[in-house]
Scaffold this motif. Structure first.
Motif, mmCIF file in Angstrom:
data_model
loop_
_atom_site.group_PDB
_atom_site.id
_atom_site.type_symbol
_atom_site.label_atom_id
_atom_site.label_comp_id
_atom_site.label_asym_id
_atom_site.label_seq_id
_atom_site.Cartn_x
_atom_site.Cartn_y
_atom_site.Cartn_z
ATOM 1 N N ALA A 245 18.665 -100.520 -0.217
ATOM 2 C CA ALA A 245 17.754 -100.383 -1.339
ATOM 3 C C ALA A 245 17.723 -99.025 -1.946
ATOM 4 O O ALA A 245 17.608 -97.991 -1.399
ATOM 5 C CB ALA A 245 16.448 -100.952 -1.017
ATOM 6 N N ALA A 246 17.741 -98.990 -3.307
ATOM 7 C CA ALA A 246 17.695 -97.888 -4.174
ATOM 8 C C ALA A 246 16.138 -98.078 -4.776
ATOM 9 O O ALA A 246 15.730 -99.002 -5.162
ATOM 10 C CB ALA A 246 18.942 -97.653 -5.287
ATOM 11 N N SER A 247 15.637 -96.585 -4.789
ATOM 12 C CA SER A 247 14.316 -96.691 -5.561
ATOM 13 C C SER A 247 14.115 -97.217 -6.974
ATOM 14 O O SER A 247 13.345 -97.377 -7.603
ATOM 15 C CB SER A 247 13.648 -95.607 -5.359
ATOM 16 N N GLY A 248 15.448 -96.640 -7.724
ATOM 17 C CA GLY A 248 15.662 -96.767 -9.210
ATOM 18 C C GLY A 248 15.083 -95.416 -9.908
ATOM 19 O O GLY A 248 14.867 -95.299 -11.207
ATOM 20 N N ARG A 249 14.588 -94.535 -8.963
ATOM 21 C CA ARG A 249 14.261 -93.308 -9.486
ATOM 22 C C ARG A 249 15.191 -92.506 -10.207
ATOM 23 O O ARG A 249 15.140 -91.674 -11.135
ATOM 24 C CB ARG A 249 13.555 -92.365 -8.748
ATOM 25 N N LEU A 250 16.534 -92.638 -9.733
ATOM 26 C CA LEU A 250 17.580 -91.879 -10.108
ATOM 27 C C LEU A 250 18.592 -92.558 -11.202
ATOM 28 O O LEU A 250 18.658 -93.791 -10.656
ATOM 29 C CB LEU A 250 18.378 -91.193 -9.064
ATOM 30 N N ALA A 251 19.438 -91.950 -11.895
ATOM 31 C CA ALA A 251 20.342 -92.519 -12.647
ATOM 32 C C ALA A 251 21.725 -91.895 -11.941
ATOM 33 O O ALA A 251 21.771 -90.737 -11.465
ATOM 34 C CB ALA A 251 20.260 -92.325 -14.269
ATOM 35 N N ALA B 85 16.424 -77.415 -5.096
ATOM 36 C CA ALA B 85 15.097 -77.631 -5.871
ATOM 37 C C ALA B 85 14.522 -79.045 -5.569
ATOM 38 O O ALA B 85 13.446 -79.230 -5.937
ATOM 39 C CB ALA B 85 15.551 -77.258 -7.471
ATOM 40 N N HIS B 86 15.508 -79.942 -5.219
ATOM 41 C CA HIS B 86 15.061 -81.453 -5.283
ATOM 42 C C HIS B 86 15.157 -81.938 -3.920
ATOM 43 O O HIS B 86 15.057 -83.267 -3.854
ATOM 44 C CB HIS B 86 15.928 -82.225 -6.302
ATOM 45 N N ARG B 87 15.203 -80.957 -3.009
ATOM 46 C CA ARG B 87 15.210 -81.707 -1.543
ATOM 47 C C ARG B 87 13.691 -82.029 -1.039
ATOM 48 O O ARG B 87 12.704 -81.675 -1.599
ATOM 49 C CB ARG B 87 15.571 -80.582 -0.469
ATOM 50 N N GLY B 88 13.547 -82.833 -0.162
ATOM 51 C CA GLY B 88 12.383 -83.323 0.585
ATOM 52 C C GLY B 88 11.807 -84.601 -0.418
ATOM 53 O O GLY B 88 10.510 -84.560 -0.237
ATOM 54 N N ARG B 89 12.155 -85.168 -1.330
ATOM 55 C CA ARG B 89 11.867 -86.127 -2.152
ATOM 56 C C ARG B 89 12.202 -87.498 -1.919
ATOM 57 O O ARG B 89 12.035 -88.409 -2.908
ATOM 58 C CB ARG B 89 11.788 -85.743 -3.594
ATOM 59 N N GLY B 90 13.020 -87.838 -0.960
ATOM 60 C CA GLY B 90 13.673 -89.089 -0.722
ATOM 61 C C GLY B 90 15.090 -89.288 -1.511
ATOM 62 O O GLY B 90 15.369 -90.405 -1.318
ATOM 63 N N HIS B 91 15.437 -88.252 -2.211
ATOM 64 C CA HIS B 91 16.608 -88.658 -3.075
ATOM 65 C C HIS B 91 17.929 -88.964 -2.202
ATOM 66 O O HIS B 91 18.933 -89.489 -2.689
ATOM 67 C CB HIS B 91 16.950 -87.559 -3.939
#
Length: 310
Positions: A151-157, A247-253
Motif C-alpha cells: 500500500a502507498a500512503s498517498g503522501r508522494l507524487a 534530507a528526506h530519510r527517516g520518514r517512511g518514504h
C-alpha cells in the motif's frame, strides 16, 4: 586446463553443478557467455574444476565471474581451483586490468548448515588466495503476484525522470551516506558524482526494459525526495535501484517508493519481482519485508582492488 570448444561441450561443463546451469544454453545463444570465457580443468576424462565469466550482450570483456566450481571430493580442491582461475584469468583478463568481481548465490542458512557452508567457503578460499576480499553478503528478495500489492500512503507524487542529468543528480545525493558496501567503496575511491555515473553507465543504462517505468518521487510542492527504477534484466523483473535523498530519510518514504516500483512491474504481469540489498542494510531489508517480499537466498560478493592482478 582449457576453454570450451563451444556450447556443444555443455554436457562436459555441467558434470559439476550449480544453480545457474539451466541458464547456460540461453546465455551462450544470447552472447552473455562465450566459450573463450568458459574454462574446465580435467584430470583425464574427469572434470575437477570449472569457471565461467558473464557479461551483458554486445560487450567485449567479461563483467563478472559468477560461476566457479571444484570437485569437493578432492583434498586439494582449493589448489585445483586456484590453478584454474589463475590460468584462465591470465588468458582472458588483460594485463594490469582489475579482474571482474566474483559472486555466488548461497543458501540463506549457509552459516549454520555445515555442508552448504563448506561448499561456499571452498569457493571463497579460491578467490581469496588470489587476492580478492569479501565486500558484501547480500539478501535476495522476491515478490510474487499472489501477495497483495504494498500500500502507498498517498503522501508522494510520482513522475518519470526529466532527463539523465536529474537521475544522476539524485543518485549522487543518495550515494552520500549509503549503506551499500559497493556504493561506499566507489564513493571512497571516486567521490559521489563519479560513483553515481559509474553505477549508471555499468548497470542501469544496460537494462533492456523501458525507461518510462522509472519513477521520481516528489512532495506535493514538487520537491524530489527519491527515485525507484523498476526494470528487467535478462532474467527477471526487478527493483533495479531505489533510494531516498538524505534530507528526506527517516520518514517512511522508502515504503512509498517500493510500493510504486512494485506496482509498475506488477502491471506488466510478471511472474516474480526480484530485489537485493546488503545484509548490513537493515532498513532496506525491513522495507522489503513490509512490502511482502520474501528473502529466498543470499549472495556473497568478493572483489579485487582496482588494477589488482591475479
Amino acid at each position: 586446463m582449457r576453454p570450451l570448444s563451444g556450447p556443444g561441450e555443455l554436457d562436459l561443463f555441467t558434470r559439476l553443478s550449480y544453480v545457474l546451469d539451466h541458464e547456460l544454453a540461453d546465455d551462450f545463444a544470447a552472447g552473455r557467455r562465450r566459450p573463450e570465457w568458459t574454462w574446465v580443468a580435467l584430470r583425464g576424462d574427469r572434470l575437477v574444476a570449472r569457471l565461467s565469466w558473464w557479461s551483458p550482450p554486445g560487450t567485449d570483456a567479461p563483467f563478472v565471474l559468477d560461476l566457479l566450481d571444484v570437485d569437493d571430493t578432492l583434498p586439494e580442491a582449493v589448489d585445483v581451483g586456484v590453478h584454474l582461475l589463475r590460468t584462465a584469468t591470465a588468458a582472458v583478463v588483460p594485463d594490469g586490468a582489475t579482474p571482474p568481481e566474483y559472486y555466488r548465490f548461497v543458501p540463506g542458512d549457509w552459516h549454520e548448515d555445515r555442508a552448504a557452508g563448506d561448499v561456499v567457503r571452498t569457493r571463497v578460499a579460491v578467490v581469496e588466495r588470489l587476492g580478492a576480499r569479501l565486500i558484501a553478503e547480500r539478501l535476495r528478495f522476491e515478490w510474487r503476484p499472489d501477495a497483495p500489492l504494498p500500500a502507498a500512503s498517498g503522501r508522494l507524487a510520482f513522475r518519470e525522470p526529466k532527463d539523465t542529468e536529474e537521475l544522476l543528480s539524485l543518485m549522487t545525493s543518495v550515494m552520500e551516506g549509503t549503506l551499500d558496501a559497493h556504493g561506499q567503496a566507489d564513493v571512497a575511491r571516486l567521490g559521489p558524482r563519479k560513483a553515481a555515473e559509474l553505477h549508471f553507465e555499468e548497470e542501469i543504462a544496460h537494462y533492456p526494459s523501458p525507461r518510462e517505468w522509472w519513477r521520481v518521487a516528489t512532495l506535493p510542492d514538487g520537491t524530489p525526495v527519491g527515485f525507484v527504477f523498476p526494470a528487467r534484466n535478462q532474467y527477471n523483473a526487478m527493483i533495479g535501484y531505489i533510494g531516498v535523498v538524505p534530507a528526506h530519510r527517516g520518514r517512511g518514504h522508502i515504503d512509498d517508493l517500493l510500493a510504486e516500483g512494485t506496482r509498475v512491474l506488477a502491471e506488466q504481469g510478471v511472474p516474480r519481482i526480484r530485489a537485493a540489498t546488503d545484509l548490513d542494510n537493515v532498513p532496506m531489508a525491513a522495507a522489503f519485508t513490509r512490502a511482502g517480499y520474501v528473502n529466498f537466498e543470499r549472495v556473497v560478493n568478493l572483489t579485487w582492488e582496482p588494477a589488482g592482478a591475479v
